[in-house]
Design a protein around this motif. Structure first.
Motif, PDB file in Angstrom:
ATOM      1  N   ALA A   1      43.409   1.196 -12.234  1.00  0.00           N
ATOM      2  CA  ALA A   1      42.554   0.009 -12.192  1.00  0.00           C
ATOM      3  C   ALA A   1      41.119   0.352 -12.548  1.00  0.00           C
ATOM      4  O   ALA A   1      40.435  -0.399 -13.263  1.00  0.00           O
ATOM      5  N   ALA A   2      40.627   1.493 -12.072  1.00  0.00           N
ATOM      6  CA  ALA A   2      39.256   1.908 -12.383  1.00  0.00           C
ATOM      7  C   ALA A   2      39.099   2.173 -13.869  1.00  0.00           C
ATOM      8  O   ALA A   2      38.070   1.810 -14.476  1.00  0.00           O
ATOM      9  N   ASP A   3      40.117   2.782 -14.483  1.00  0.00           N
ATOM     10  CA  ASP A   3      40.071   3.049 -15.926  1.00  0.00           C
ATOM     11  C   ASP A   3      39.946   1.759 -16.720  1.00  0.00           C
ATOM     12  O   ASP A   3      39.302   1.721 -17.775  1.00  0.00           O
ATOM     13  N   GLN A   4      40.577   0.693 -16.219  1.00  0.00           N
ATOM     14  CA  GLN A   4      40.564  -0.595 -16.911  1.00  0.00           C
ATOM     15  C   GLN A   4      39.492  -1.542 -16.360  1.00  0.00           C
ATOM     16  O   GLN A   4      39.435  -2.706 -16.743  1.00  0.00           O
ATOM     17  N   LYS A   5      38.676  -1.024 -15.437  1.00  0.00           N
ATOM     18  CA  LYS A   5      37.590  -1.807 -14.827  1.00  0.00           C
ATOM     19  C   LYS A   5      38.105  -3.093 -14.187  1.00  0.00           C
ATOM     20  O   LYS A   5      37.481  -4.161 -14.298  1.00  0.00           O
ATOM     21  N   LEU A   6      39.239  -2.983 -13.508  1.00  0.00           N
ATOM     22  CA  LEU A   6      39.803  -4.127 -12.794  1.00  0.00           C
ATOM     23  C   LEU A   6      39.284  -4.152 -11.363  1.00  0.00           C
ATOM     24  O   LEU A   6      38.859  -3.135 -10.818  1.00  0.00           O
ATOM     25  N   GLY A   7      39.327  -5.306 -10.755  1.00  0.00           N
ATOM     26  CA  GLY A   7      38.916  -5.437  -9.375  1.00  0.00           C
ATOM     27  C   GLY A   7      37.531  -6.021  -9.235  1.00  0.00           C
ATOM     28  O   GLY A   7      36.807  -6.232 -10.226  1.00  0.00           O
TER      29      GLY A   7
ATOM     30  N   ASP B   1      45.798  -5.215  -2.123  1.00  0.00           N
ATOM     31  CA  ASP B   1      47.054  -5.788  -1.671  1.00  0.00           C
ATOM     32  C   ASP B   1      48.115  -4.713  -1.846  1.00  0.00           C
ATOM     33  O   ASP B   1      48.200  -4.088  -2.901  1.00  0.00           O
ATOM     34  N   CYS B   2      48.910  -4.474  -0.803  1.00  0.00           N
ATOM     35  CA  CYS B   2      49.866  -3.360  -0.860  1.00  0.00           C
ATOM     36  C   CYS B   2      51.288  -3.806  -1.180  1.00  0.00           C
ATOM     37  O   CYS B   2      52.216  -3.013  -1.142  1.00  0.00           O
ATOM     38  N   SER B   3      51.466  -5.088  -1.508  1.00  0.00           N
ATOM     39  CA  SER B   3      52.828  -5.579  -1.710  1.00  0.00           C
ATOM     40  C   SER B   3      53.503  -4.932  -2.913  1.00  0.00           C
ATOM     41  O   SER B   3      54.681  -4.555  -2.842  1.00  0.00           O
ATOM     42  N   ARG B   4      52.779  -4.779  -4.029  1.00  0.00           N
ATOM     43  CA  ARG B   4      53.409  -4.141  -5.188  1.00  0.00           C
ATOM     44  C   ARG B   4      53.645  -2.662  -4.933  1.00  0.00           C
ATOM     45  O   ARG B   4      54.648  -2.100  -5.385  1.00  0.00           O
TER      46      ARG B   4
ATOM     47  N   SER C   1      43.112  -7.250  -6.159  1.00  0.00           N
ATOM     48  CA  SER C   1      43.961  -8.363  -5.737  1.00  0.00           C
ATOM     49  C   SER C   1      45.389  -8.198  -6.259  1.00  0.00           C
ATOM     50  O   SER C   1      45.683  -7.296  -7.051  1.00  0.00           O
ATOM     51  N   THR C   2      46.246  -9.100  -5.834  1.00  0.00           N
ATOM     52  CA  THR C   2      47.629  -9.107  -6.319  1.00  0.00           C
ATOM     53  C   THR C   2      47.663  -9.212  -7.832  1.00  0.00           C
ATOM     54  O   THR C   2      48.418  -8.492  -8.506  1.00  0.00           O
ATOM     55  N   SER C   3      46.842 -10.092  -8.400  1.00  0.00           N
ATOM     56  CA  SER C   3      46.838 -10.278  -9.852  1.00  0.00           C
ATOM     57  C   SER C   3      46.253  -9.068 -10.572  1.00  0.00           C
ATOM     58  O   SER C   3      46.706  -8.717 -11.672  1.00  0.00           O
ATOM     59  N   ASP C   4      45.262  -8.409  -9.976  1.00  0.00           N
ATOM     60  CA  ASP C   4      44.731  -7.176 -10.588  1.00  0.00           C
ATOM     61  C   ASP C   4      45.840  -6.140 -10.743  1.00  0.00           C
ATOM     62  O   ASP C   4      45.991  -5.511 -11.794  1.00  0.00           O
ATOM     63  N   LEU C   5      46.601  -5.936  -9.677  1.00  0.00           N
ATOM     64  CA  LEU C   5      47.623  -4.896  -9.682  1.00  0.00           C
ATOM     65  C   LEU C   5      48.832  -5.278 -10.520  1.00  0.00           C
ATOM     66  O   LEU C   5      49.502  -4.414 -11.101  1.00  0.00           O
ATOM     67  N   SER C   6      49.131  -6.572 -10.608  1.00  0.00           N
ATOM     68  CA  SER C   6      50.316  -6.998 -11.362  1.00  0.00           C
ATOM     69  C   SER C   6      50.177  -6.702 -12.849  1.00  0.00           C
ATOM     70  O   SER C   6      51.171  -6.565 -13.558  1.00  0.00           O
ATOM     71  N   GLY C   7      48.928  -6.594 -13.324  1.00  0.00           N
ATOM     72  CA  GLY C   7      48.729  -6.339 -14.743  1.00  0.00           C
ATOM     73  C   GLY C   7      48.737  -4.879 -15.121  1.00  0.00           C
ATOM     74  O   GLY C   7      48.615  -4.546 -16.312  1.00  0.00           O
TER      75      GLY C   7
END
Length: 329
Positions: free
Chosen positions: A316-322, A110-113, A12-18
């Motif tokens: 993101a995978a390294d940090q287990k996000l998503g 989300d591709c905005s970032r 998500s947007t919040s996943d990528l923003s971090g």
């Protein structure tokens, strides 16, 4: 859950923003995507576009393959309310990536970032390759999404720039541009300019990122010998293209799709001398003399979205996000 061919990691947007990523990492990733394309290892077909007759919306679909990362991806983009102010528009863009070695889905995000980073990175690469050797002054026109990181990325590829100018009218946007500059280069300052023609005459590099409703339109007569004018959004008049000594584009085909507002009175666009991937590969130089006025068109290529999106997916995978979604069950 274990990854298999029925699950998809959704970012998500919040996943990528971090996720933290340096400007240099972004530039390197985008540059590698251009080099891979120039080497014939990647595929970047022409984008598909649909737009209603009244022009109230526009949608794009872009498919590509990165031959170094061995991934295939599809990007979609939809903007509604083009006749409205930016705060009233609706904009959605996604990127879905598949691993072309394992055959498994990598992520949908989300591709905005991704776009907010790869576009100013491409502009900075255009500036690096097209700017005259003694370039010292940069002017950014516009304070929207693309304008806010333009100066930090320019300083990443052209660290010898010593004067940074900004032309903008929205207080929040101006504050955001200044904040981004301070965040990445706390020792640097920018000047807010109100006389655009005078500022353009002083600038060695101009990056025009303004929105479609801007009254700003730098004419060719305002450009000094050796200037490089880079068009991302709006802010340059068609004369800067038609009277340029050299024309460089990320993609001539894309320019002919999205750059029609720069056509002459008969609807024509001049030929492109070189495309950026070829220039970055070292096969040809963007300029052949320091006095040439260069026009550069940054329309974006999906291979850069794919490379940067895949880089984000790795982080993101390294940090287990998503969120793992059993999409195909």
């Amino acid at each position: 859950m274990d990854r298999d061919d029925t699950t998809l990691r959704v970012l998500s947007t919040s996943d990528l923003s971090g996720l933290d990523i340096t400007l240099a990492d972004v530039v390197d990733t985008v540059e590698q995507a251009y080099r891979t394309l120039a080497a014939g290892k990647s595929d970047n077909p022409r984008k598909l576009t649909v737009k209603p007759a009244d022009g109230h919306s526009v949608a794009y679909a872009m498919l590509g393959r990165d031959g170094v990362r061995d991934v295939v991806a599809v990007k979609t983009s939809y903007k509604h309310g083009l006749h409205e102010s930016r705060d009233k528009q609706h904009y959605y863009t996604t990127l879905t990536i598949y691993d072309d070695v394992t055959g498994l889905p990598v992520a949908m995000m989300d591709c905005s970032r991704i776009g907010s980073l790869r576009t100013p990175a491409a502009s900075a690469l255009l500036a690096r390759e097209c700017a005259a050797p003694d370039a010292a002054t940069a002017l950014v026109i516009g304070t929207g999404t693309q304008g806010r990181l333009a100066l930090p990325f320019l300083l990443t590829t052209l660290p010898k720039l010593d004067r940074l100018l900004l032309c903008g009218t929205h207080p929040d946007g101006i504050a955001a541009v200044r904040a981004e500059l301070i965040r990445h280069f706390p020792d640097r300052e920018m000047e807010l300019v109100t006389d655009l023609a005078s500022a353009a005459h002083d600038a060695d590099v101009i990056v025009a990122t303004a929105g479609a409703h801007t009254p700003a339109a730098v004419e060719a007569d305002c450009l000094k010998p050796g200037a490089t004018a880079i068009l991302v959004g709006h802010g340059l008049a068609p004369s800067t293209l038609h009277r340029a000594d050299r024309v460089i584009a990320t993609s001539e085909a894309q320019m002919r799709v999205t750059g029609t507002d720069m056509a002459d009175g008969e609807g024509n666009l001049p030929a492109v001398d070189l495309e950026l991937p070829v220039v970055i590969s070292g096969v040809s130089k963007a300029r052949t003399s320091a006095e040439q006025r260069v026009f550069a068109y940054n329309s974006g290529l999906v291979v850069t979205d794919i490379a940067l999106g895949h880089r984000f997916a790795e982080l993101a995978a390294d940090q287990k996000l998503g969120t793992e979604v059993a999409l195909w069950r």
